[in-house]
Design a protein around this motif. Structure first.
Motif: not given
Lengths: 429, 294
Positions: A181-182, A231-234, A400, A403, A407-408, B137, B157, B161
């Protein structure tokens, strides 16, 4: 008679209102049980001194956002409890009373040199008084490592090998839990990885170094770890719950995890089943090495602000919080996570007289506290503070970048390029 | 209109009395609305100092130049316009559909009507946590359902995202706010005279024709007002977006970050607020004149 009594009561009330001092104290201990302890300390302090403490709990991630708002509204506190970033941000803008903070450190006479260094103002004095500290590292399922004959996750090679070997998503078990996460958590984890590779975002001369080979390599390693991560940004709580729930073999976490691992009632606040063997089955890698060793930690300081109208009361409050049983009572709200910054307190039997600290033992606690002398951070280089870093941290540039990388599906080069441009934009280069 | 000095003494007294009556409201509007707006415009021409004792520095139009050449601003602006479009159209369509359904007689209608209001009356923070939970997720119930339907991967997620966050926030906003639309439309639906529908029945009109020629024209001004209100509210929407996902990056979030994170740029933030205010005023005046024809 009634008139006289009314006059006396009114006089007492008015004089109480006029002479009662109140100071505002911002702190980052937002959990309910911690707030209860702080409230109790404030009540004892008020009973002893007649000074009222206005307690304002603020989330660690929110404190950097609250500061400018309070500056504009003229509602800055008298004393702040916060990590290095908010203390540095306030200090660099001239809000901290560096002389008074220095006087308190001198009066105590036993504050560890290593942690004091992180609060030192460039032109003398201290931005804050080091209050308590934690160390970050990888907490891992030592039993699984032993079964597979894996080395402790202290080197990049060992971490990646273990993550690959233990990753078993089909059975809901992952190599590790990695933040993406950011936020500040992601920056903290990445800091240790980058520093162990000799990379840092900005140097003493203000050169932005996101696009160096060492930094790109660090982004590459982080992305590689992501393949074997849950999985997940956590977020921070999600990482903690994941480890306690036996969903991963490793987690980057601070020593704040120690009571969650050891104490049944604390663990059961997070997960349904208590694992009584978790303490003995958990190892802690308190440093990381790739081309050089690096430890990461955070010192939380108590700082008296220049804008305070009640500096005498503020000084009394700081000294009250960092003395004897009051200090120990505060530190025991998160045993292992909150370590004393005064040597006399660290050696007191009363400090070690705690169910969590006892389970880990004096040696491990001493090791943790001693690691604070070698803690490294992006904000410091060879004993000097890099103030521009607090702007980059305040805008979560590292968080960021990571993140966006996940994400990308950016390459490490693209990530480094983005971070470089963003840092240049924020610093006005 | 007569000038004040040309009025008769009685009229003059009446005029003065009138001003006395409205003056509290004028003063309050001046203090609480006009002053902040003007002070914000004033600040937008300064580099605002946070350091005690250092005064603000006049920089002219520099904040505006910086802003209008900042790609992040334009990106956020585009996302915000899309957010307004999706949420306004979405909530109007859902609100209208539900209102038409709830206008029909069926057993238990009272309870269902009340239940529909739940998303609107529930506190934002609790509904935000619920959405974060169902979209988690791996274990989120909605994530599992969507992955079973083959719509998405269970490891995604969505909320955190940065590429999906804007859509999740838009859907959340539609869900949260459609009951308000539903309530307004339903109250208007109930006041449409049944005579129109009976006359249409006699003329042999079908359901769609009745909806198109009677219901919709009767709802025109209500829907028009709702589009205006929701458009303004959603253009400045902060708390729902910020709490659910900071990754949505709409303009109010961008403004907040400029003003209150890192080393704050309050002058630039004031310039953003001024630009938003002007854009909104232009859009509203065009809409009111051309669409609502007020």
């Amino acid at each position: 008679m009634v008139k006289k009594l009314t006059v006396v009561i009114l006089t007492v009330l008015v004089s109480a209102m006029v002479f009662t001092q109140t100071i505002t104290f911002w702190h980052t201990q937002v959990e309910t049980n911690r707030q209860q302890r702080i409230r109790a300390l404030a009540q004892i302090f008020e009973a002893q001194t007649g000074i009222t403490i206005n307690l304002v709990p603020i989330e660690e991630n929110e404190i950097l956002e609250q500061i400018p708002r309070a500056v504009q509204a003229g509602t800055l506190p008298d004393v702040i409890e916060g990590g290095i970033s908010p203390i540095l941000l306030l200090g660099s803008q001239g809000f901290m009373d560096t002389e008074l903070n220095a006087k308190i450190i001198e009066d105590f006479g036993d504050v560890y040199e290593g942690v004091s260094r992180l609060m030192k103002a460039p032109d003398g004095g201290y931005y804050g008084v080091p209050f308590h500290a934690w160390v970050q590292g990888i907490w891992y399922k030592a039993n699984l490592f032993e079964e597979r004959d894996l080395g402790a996750p202290t080197s990049w090679y060992n971490i990646l090998t273990a993550a690959k070997a233990l990753n078993d998503p089909a059975n809901g078990f992952y190599g590790l839990i990695l933040p993406k996460k950011a936020d500040a958590y992601t920056e903290q984890v990445f800091s240790q990885i980058a520093l162990s590779n000799g990379a840092r975002p900005i140097d003493r001369d203000g050169n932005i170094l996101f696009n160096t080979p060492e930094m790109i390599e660090s982004f590459r390693f982080y992305k590689e770890l992501g393949k074997y991560s849950k999985p997940g940004f956590t977020s921070v709580p999600a990482a903690l719950n994941g480890y306690l729930n036996n969903e991963a073999a490793m987690v980057f976490y601070s020593t704040y995890i120690m009571d969650d691992i050891a104490v049944e009632e604390v663990q059961k606040q997070r997960v349904e089943q208590f694992d009584p063997k978790l303490v003995e089955n958990t190892g802690f890698a308190n440093f990381m090495v790739n081309i050089r060793p690096s430890s990461f930690g955070e010192v939380v300081g108590l700082g008296i602000l220049n804008t305070s109208d009640n500096k005498d009361a503020a000084e009394q409050w700081v000294k009250f919080l960092m003395s004897g049983n009051n200090y120990i009572y505060w530190l025991h709200m998160a045993p292992g996570g909150m370590n004393p910054t005064r040597s006399s307190i660290a050696q007191m039997d009363e400090f070690l007289d705690n169910p969590v600290l006892e389970r880990y033992g004096k040696d491990q606690i001493t090791t943790i506290i001693s690691a604070l002398d070698t803690v490294e951070r992006f904000e410091f280089m060879e004993g000097e503070i890099i103030e521009e870093m607090s702007i980059l941290s305040g805008n979560f540039v590292v968080g960021r970048a990571i993140n966006l990388m996940f994400a990308n599906d950016w390459t490490p080069q693209q990530t480094a390029q983005w971070a470089q441009k963003e840092a240049e934009r924020l610093l006005g280069y | 209109m007569q000038r004040f000095r040309e009025l008769s003494p009685l009229r003059k007294k009446e005029a003065v009395f009138g001003w006395r009556l409205v003056s509290p409201a004028v003063i309050l509007i001046g203090i609480f609305i006009l002053y902040p707006v003007l002070y914000n415009i004033y600040l937008s021409f300064f580099q605002v100092s946070l350091t005690p004792g250092v005064p603000n520095k006049f920089v002219g139009f520099q904040n505006y130049r910086e802003l209008l050449t900042d790609p992040t601003f334009w990106n956020s602006f585009g996302i915000t316009m899309l957010f307004v479009l999706i949420t306004v159209v979405g909530s109007i369509l859902v609100g209208l559909g539900v209102a038409l359904l709830m206008n029909k007689e069926f057993p238990g209608r009272g309870i269902v009507r009340a239940l529909i209001l739940f998303p609107y009356v529930a506190p934002v923070i609790s509904t935000v946590f619920a959405w974060q939970y169902v979209l988690m997720p791996l274990n989120g119930p909605l994530t599992i359902l969507l992955s079973n339907l083959g719509i998405m991967d269970v490891t995604q997620d969505l909320v955190n995202n940065p590429n999906n966050a804007f859509l999740v926030v838009s859907f959340y906003s539609i869900w949260k706010n459609f009951p308000f639309i539903y309530l307004m439309i339903l109250s208007r639906l109930q006041s449409i005279s049944q005579d129109y529908y009976e006359a249409a029945d006699i003329d042999g009109a079908n359901g769609w024709q009745k909806f198109h020629h009677i219901t919709l024209p009767e709802l025109y001004y209500v829907i028009g007002s709702l589009v205006l209100l929701r458009g303004i509210w959603n253009f400045y929407k902060f708390e729902e977006v910020y709490l659910l996902s900071k990754e949505a990056r709409t303009l109010p979030i961008y403004l907040y970050e400029k003003a209150f994170t890192g080393l704050p740029e309050l002058g630039v933030a004031a310039a953003i607020a001024t630009v938003l205010f002007i854009v909104m005023m232009v859009l509203i005046s065009i809409y009111v004149r051309k669409v609502l024809k007020w």
